[in-house]
Design a protein around this motif. Structure first.
Motif, PDB file in Angstrom:
ATOM      1  N   THR A 187       0.847  -1.192   0.000  1.00 39.97           N
ATOM      2  CA  THR A 187       0.000   0.000   0.000  1.00 39.97           C
ATOM      3  C   THR A 187       0.887   1.248   0.000  1.00 39.97           C
ATOM      4  OG1 THR A 187      -0.064   0.151   2.408  1.00 39.97           O
ATOM      5  CG2 THR A 187      -1.749  -1.229   1.346  1.00 39.97           C
TER       6      THR A 187
ATOM      7  N   GLU B 101     -22.099   4.353  -9.613  1.00 34.92           N
ATOM      8  CA  GLU B 101     -20.686   4.740  -9.762  1.00 34.92           C
ATOM      9  C   GLU B 101     -20.322   4.900 -11.238  1.00 34.92           C
ATOM     10  OE1 GLU B 101     -18.675   2.581  -5.853  1.00 34.92           O
ATOM     11  OE2 GLU B 101     -19.204   1.367  -7.615  1.00 34.92           O
TER      12      GLU B 101
ATOM     13  N   MET C 136      -8.766   6.916  -6.072  1.00 33.02           N
ATOM     14  CA  MET C 136      -9.886   6.515  -5.229  1.00 33.02           C
ATOM     15  C   MET C 136     -10.364   5.101  -5.616  1.00 33.02           C
ATOM     16  SD  MET C 136     -13.741   8.034  -5.100  1.00 33.02           S
ATOM     17  CE  MET C 136     -14.144   7.165  -6.610  1.00 33.02           C
ATOM     18  N   LEU C 137     -10.473   4.848  -6.931  1.00 36.49           N
ATOM     19  CA  LEU C 137     -10.907   3.529  -7.396  1.00 36.49           C
ATOM     20  C   LEU C 137      -9.887   2.454  -7.028  1.00 36.49           C
ATOM     21  CD1 LEU C 137     -12.275   4.475 -10.952  1.00 36.49           C
ATOM     22  CD2 LEU C 137     -13.617   3.865  -8.943  1.00 36.49           C
ATOM     23  N   LYS C 138      -8.596   2.782  -7.144  1.00 35.61           N
ATOM     24  CA  LYS C 138      -7.554   1.823  -6.753  1.00 35.61           C
ATOM     25  C   LYS C 138      -7.631   1.527  -5.264  1.00 35.61           C
ATOM     26  CE  LYS C 138      -4.079   2.691 -10.346  1.00 35.61           C
ATOM     27  NZ  LYS C 138      -2.743   3.251 -10.667  1.00 35.61           N
ATOM     28  N   GLY C 139      -7.816   2.592  -4.469  1.00 37.54           N
ATOM     29  CA  GLY C 139      -7.891   2.437  -3.025  1.00 37.54           C
ATOM     30  C   GLY C 139      -9.049   1.568  -2.580  1.00 37.54           C
ATOM     31  N   LYS C 140     -10.151   1.621  -3.312  1.00 32.29           N
ATOM     32  CA  LYS C 140     -11.336   0.833  -2.972  1.00 32.29           C
ATOM     33  C   LYS C 140     -11.331  -0.542  -3.640  1.00 32.29           C
ATOM     34  CE  LYS C 140     -14.562   4.662  -2.079  1.00 32.29           C
ATOM     35  NZ  LYS C 140     -15.856   5.251  -2.460  1.00 32.29           N
TER      36      LYS C 140
ATOM     37  N   LYS D 219     -11.539  -1.172  -6.809  1.00 32.15           N
ATOM     38  CA  LYS D 219     -12.537  -1.190  -7.892  1.00 32.15           C
ATOM     39  C   LYS D 219     -11.907  -1.450  -9.266  1.00 32.15           C
ATOM     40  CE  LYS D 219     -16.324   0.049  -5.555  1.00 32.15           C
ATOM     41  NZ  LYS D 219     -17.599  -0.692  -5.612  1.00 32.15           N
TER      42      LYS D 219
END
Length: 866
Positions: free
Chosen positions: A143, A507, A526-530, A532
């Motif tokens: 991370t 989304e 944001m998408l990577k963090g979730k 997605k």
């Protein structure tokens, strides 16, 4: 078991299939001494009876003289000990020095990390002292906060992959100021793996690193040690990769054991059956072995097929896609002997330590040729005699080498990879990395660039991507970015990125409301963090697999692409779940336009050109295939609006005289008409030949192709079979084949050009280290620009990466080898060994090996006989 006894077992088992056996004799090691700064290091090596090979000592001498060095001794010759011992010795004497180790793959990095850790701990135990080595790895599966934590710990030894050097370390280099300021040694392992598009991107990534060191951190004391398999052009390749001068060590003084290489050709049998029988022999005789299969799917299928042999669970699979913990567990169980045979993808091709290997079985020639086999066979016989098995598949490259077995065995014994092409002139790649470089510097002085880079920097300025600014204090001009940069992967040419995203309808609608580039990086993060984003794909993969309606497999699950949305150079691909037994492929029309000619030569009456072309593909729909019960179902789906894709690339093209068409059609028709008449007479069939000819003239290949695409030939054979049975009561596959060839006569010239195109592409790895999947082709009975029959073979990447030049320089050799390949294949009407290609845009229709043979015979000006 004695290796000679094992060889005898294989000879007895496969006496009808062996096409070649080679014995490579043993060689004794030669050693030398080296005095390290730290005497305890010498004492430690002596206590462990660790003798240095002469080439290791030569390497250490050059490193201590601050020379850049490339070492190209074979697998298992102890190359890695050169840098491990150098680092330990220098950290003991100069605690502030730092070191960067770069690998092409994570699995190899983990293995090297563990080996280095073991050496450090053993040395610490011997000296009873703690060494100030803070060794860390920075990888993509950590991370952001984990990476930040590593940086705060101020490591002096970092292991990473080229991808993470590019995607994280370089763009965050300011957080590692101390590390780059004191960087003493950069180690780049497996240099030979940096080829094609990946190699071109890697070269510019290394240039960004070197320029940061020289011009940002004022560090001119670093040096590079790069390790590689044995290359034909090592110094040239290293200089091109890093833009630095190198010293070479290529003589191997390590110990070598005896090795047998046995080559098996399935002939009329099944290559898969030979593979299974080989596994049985190795299992029965308790031989620790690696079985190399090219695909993850192939590995899993082979395990299922081998279950009846594996009574004691001695066989297991190995894939790079396994999590690290899983891979480590498999490696340990293989080392301990719990597993005896590993069925592996190319993941174990590189130098991951899994203990003693007494046999390697390679199933099929890899797409890039025998260079990978040299690496794989190098895995066995490190501490004892070994036996390696080559099982040829029914493919064009396999067929070439199985019928030219001495060439194959000589190249394996010489243990040298082909020259690796490295193209540094690709406009798209240079512009991408210029943007990354400016982003990493903040601003750049163009004097640090070469002439070609300066030219493309000026183009970026005209495109308003960068702008010129003047330093208010010193009046010096610099270039800065006018927009944010999104970093894309190193395996593609363009800076376009395609994200397969797992989103709800809400989304998805939110993404579609974004109209401008601003805020795009925030959305992606944001998408990577979730979690997605399922996968990041390149442009070619998008058009091959991710167009609307197509089914794609990700993480073992099938998904159906529903839509996509583009913002600037980022495309989001949306999907829904799908049943897992569906296969899809795109339907497209292709056109090739010549832009300019670079060179020309003439061979007999053929004109061969090297130049730049524009490839345009119009995607009009997709085919889906699935099985329902015993029936194979095919559906053809068309889009309301076609999707267009075009790119410029380098190519060779062959212009053939117009007279060939009439000559070929006459030869072809008369050849098969004569065969048909003789066959009818031989079988004493009461058939009116004129009825057959009239019937065949009513069948339009073009009609069936447009209606059935890849099933066109199958449908035509069915209609011919029904006609023969209905009118004459005859069921005869040879007769059906001969009547179909009369039908094929109308398109015989086009189909012959297509066959030659396919065959040359398939055997291209014979002349260079190229993956045939990186090439495309298209053939015209009459091309609108040349006004003559023309075969194009082009690089599949925008602007090209140097493959076309190599094909052009070797085209005489390729044509000769293609003639042999097409004429030696004994299949009835085309097969993977001569003409079939899994990536053919025409589904292997309009493809005729007989026409290809006849065109070559006209080319050679030889008499054609029945």
């Amino acid at each position: 078991m004695n290796i000679d006894d094992l060889k005898n077992i294989f000879e007895k088992e496969f006496k009808d299939y062996i096409v070649g056996i080679k014995l490579i004799n043993n060689k004794n090691a030669e050693f030398d001494n080296f005095e390290f700064f730290n005497k305890e290091l010498n004492e430690y090596l002596n206590s462990r009876n660790f003798k240095l090979y002469k080439h290791q000592v030569e390497g250490l001498n050059l490193l201590y003289k601050n020379k850049n060095l490339i070492v190209t001794t074979p697998t298992a010759s102890g190359k890695s000990h050169i840098f491990r011992l150098y680092i330990i010795d220098n950290i003991l004497k100069y605690p502030n020095k730092t070191f960067l180790l770069i690998y092409p793959l994570r699995a190899l990095l983990y293995d090297q990390y563990e080996k280095f850790e073991e050496l450090i701990k053993d040395f610490e135990n011997y000296t009873n002292k703690k060494i100030n080595i803070k060794m860390k790895f920075i990888l993509g599966d950590l991370t952001y906060s984990e990476k930040e934590k590593i940086i705060r710990e101020r490591p002096n030894l970092i292991l990473t992959t080229i991808d993470n050097l590019h995607l994280y370390i370089l763009k965050n280099h300011d957080k590692l100021f101390y590390f780059f300021r004191n960087l003493d040694l950069i180690v780049v392992d497996e240099l030979h793996s940096y080829r094609g598009v990946f190699g071109t991107n890697a070269a510019y990534t290394f240039r960004r690193l070197i320029r940061l060191l020289k011009y940002f951190y004022k560090n001119n004391n670093f040096k590079i040690l790069t390790l590689s398999a044995t290359l034909r052009n090592p110094i040239e390749f290293a200089k091109n990769m890093f833009d630095l001068d190198f010293e070479l060590i290529d003589k191997d003084y390590s110990n070598k054991y005896r090795k047998y290489i046995i080559c098996l050709d399935p002939k009329s049998s099944s290559s898969r059956l030979l593979l299974k029988r080989s596994i049985r022999i190795l299992l029965e005789n308790n031989i620790k072995s690696l079985i190399f299969i090219e695909s993850k799917k192939g590995v899993e299928l082979l395990r299922l097929e081998s279950q009846d042999l594996d009574k004691y669970n001695k066989i297991y699979t190995y894939k790079a896609s396994y999590l690290r913990e899983k891979r480590k567990e498999i490696e340990q169980k293989f080392k301990s002997g719990e597993y005896l045979i590993l069925l592996t993808t190319p993941a174990l091709e590189l130098g991951i330590d899994i203990g003693e290997i007494r046999s390697v079985v390679n199933y099929g020639i890899p797409r890039e040729g025998i260079s990978s086999i040299i690496q794989r066979f190098g895995r066995s016989g490190r501490i004892s005699d070994s036996i390696d098995i080559m099982i040829f598949k029914k493919d064009a490259l396999d067929f070439y080498y199985s019928t030219n077995i001495n060439e194959f065995l000589d190249r394996i014994e010489k243990n040298k990879l082909d020259n690796i092409p490295l193209n540094l002139d690709n406009e798209k790649v240079i512009k991408r990395h210029l943007k990354y470089l400016i982003n990493e510097f903040g601003r750049i002085d163009k004097s640090i660039l070469n002439d070609l880079e300066k030219k493309y920097l000026e183009e970026l300025e005209k495109e308003n991507i960068v702008s010129k600014i003047k330093d208010p204090l010193f009046g010096k001009e610099y270039y800065k970015l006018n927009t944010q940069v999104i970093y894309s992967g190193l395996r593609n040419i363009s800076d376009k990125v395609y994200y397969v995203v797992d989103l709800t309808k809400e989304e998805e609608d939110m993404i579609k409301r974004i109209k401008k580039r601003e805020g795009l990086i925030r959305i992606i993060n944001m998408l990577k963090g979730k979690g997605k984003i399922l996968e990041e794909m390149d442009e070619h993969s998008f058009y091959d697999y991710l167009l609307p309606g197509m089914v794609y497999y990700s993480s073992g699950k099938a998904i159906r692409i529903t839509d996509y949305y583009n913002i600037d150079n980022v495309t989001f691909v949306f999907f829904r779940p799908e049943f897992s037994n569906i296969e899809t492929s795109p339907i497209y029309y292709e056109d090739v336009k010549i832009i300019n000619t670079i060179d020309k030569k003439v061979i007999n009456d053929w004109e061969i050109y090297l130049g730049e072309i524009k490839v345009k593909k119009e995607f009009v729909g997709y085919i889906e295939k699935y099985k329902m019960g015993e029936n194979h179902i095919q559906n053809i789906n068309y889009y309301e609006k076609s999707i267009n894709y075009e790119f410029n690339t380098k190519a060779i093209w062959i212009i053939i005289p117009e007279r060939y068409q009439k000559e070929l059609e006459s030869i072809y028709y008369n050849f098969f008409l004569d065969k048909l008449k003789k066959y009818i007479g031989k079988k004493k069939y009461n058939i009116n030949i004129d009825e057959i000819l009239n019937f065949s003239s009513t069948i339009s290949k073009d009609f069936f192709y447009e209606k059935y695409r890849g099933l066109a030939s199958k449908k035509i054979k069915e209609i011919i079979g029904e006609f023969l049975e209905r009118n004459y009561g005859i069921k005869d596959n040879i007769l059906i084949f001969l009547v179909k060839k009369i039908v094929d006569y109308e398109s015989s010239f086009r189909s012959g050009l297509h066959a030659i195109e396919h065959n040359i592409i398939k055997i291209s790895p014979v002349v260079t280290f190229v993956d045939s999947q990186e090439l495309g082709g298209y053939s015209y009975p009459i091309h609108p620009q040349t006004n003559k029959p023309t075969i194009f073979i082009y690089e599949g990447y925008e602007s090209g990466v140097g493959l076309a030049e190599i094909l052009y320089n070797n085209i005489e050799k390729l044509i000769k080898k293609s003639i042999i390949s097409l004429n030696k294949c004994k299949c009835l009407d085309g097969c993977p060994r001569c003409t079939y290609s899994p990536k053919c845009g025409n589904y292997n229709e309009y493809l005729d090996k007989y026409s290809g043979r006849f065109i070559y015979k006209i080319f050679l000006n030889t008499k054609i006989s029945n």
